[in-house]
Design an enzyme around this catalytic site. Structure first.
Site, short mmCIF file in Angstrom:
data_model
loop_
_atom_site.label_atom_id
_atom_site.label_comp_id
_atom_site.label_asym_id
_atom_site.label_seq_id
_atom_site.Cartn_x
_atom_site.Cartn_y
_atom_site.Cartn_z
N CYS A 286 0.82 -1.21 0.00
CA CYS A 286 0.00 0.00 0.00
C CYS A 286 0.86 1.26 0.00
O CYS A 286 2.03 1.25 0.37
CB CYS A 286 -0.95 0.00 1.18
SG CYS A 286 -0.16 0.32 2.74
N CYS B 232 0.73 3.84 1.96
CA CYS B 232 1.20 4.33 3.26
C CYS B 232 2.43 3.56 3.73
O CYS B 232 3.20 4.07 4.53
CB CYS B 232 0.10 4.35 4.30
SG CYS B 232 -0.59 2.77 4.77
#
Length: 136
Positions: A46, A48
């Site tokens: 992902c 993040c």
């Protein structure tokens, strides 16, 4: 499961900084059986993880006090290792990315995805450094 060529640079982001990759349940058990402190980073594909988690984890290692052992498992790739690592992180629900600091096999600090997502890497590093200063 993600293709190996997709996750290779994401794996290398941490292994290049000295993290040991754990691919099996036995490897996780052995890592967390060691005396001293161990940082476990649950890596992820992902955004993040790329923008916040991996950079924050690496920045945190610039501190004088730091974990004796730094390891990583990859969510969506190394299912057995991730499941075993998450078992040690109970009562926290599974999340990725996430980071857990263990001392002599006992969970002493946890950063879940909601502590990482949307926060700058510097803040994540600061959070980890506070934990290192207390437990390492």
């Amino acid at each position: 499961m993600y293709p190996p060529e997709l996750v290779k640079p994401m794996r290398e982001d941490l292994t290049g900084a000295g993290f040991e990759e754990l691919h099996t349940s036995d490897a996780v058990d052995a890592a967390l059986a060691k005396e001293g402190t161990t940082l476990v980073v649950v890596n992820s594909v992902c955004g993040c993880a790329a923008a916040n988690a991996r950079p924050g984890a690496k920045m945190s290692l610039q501190n004088v006090k730091r974990p004796a052992n730094i390891v990583t498992v990859f969510a969506g790739v190394d299912k057995e290792a991730v499941d075993t690592a998450r078992g040690y992180m109970v009562p926290f629900p599974p999340s990725s990315p996430s980071m857990a600091l263990f001392k002599n096999g006992e969970l002493v600090h946890m950063l879940e995805r909601h502590h990482i997502e949307g926060r700058p890497a510097e803040l994540i590093a600061e959070n980890l450094i506070d934990a290192y200063n207390e437990h390492c």
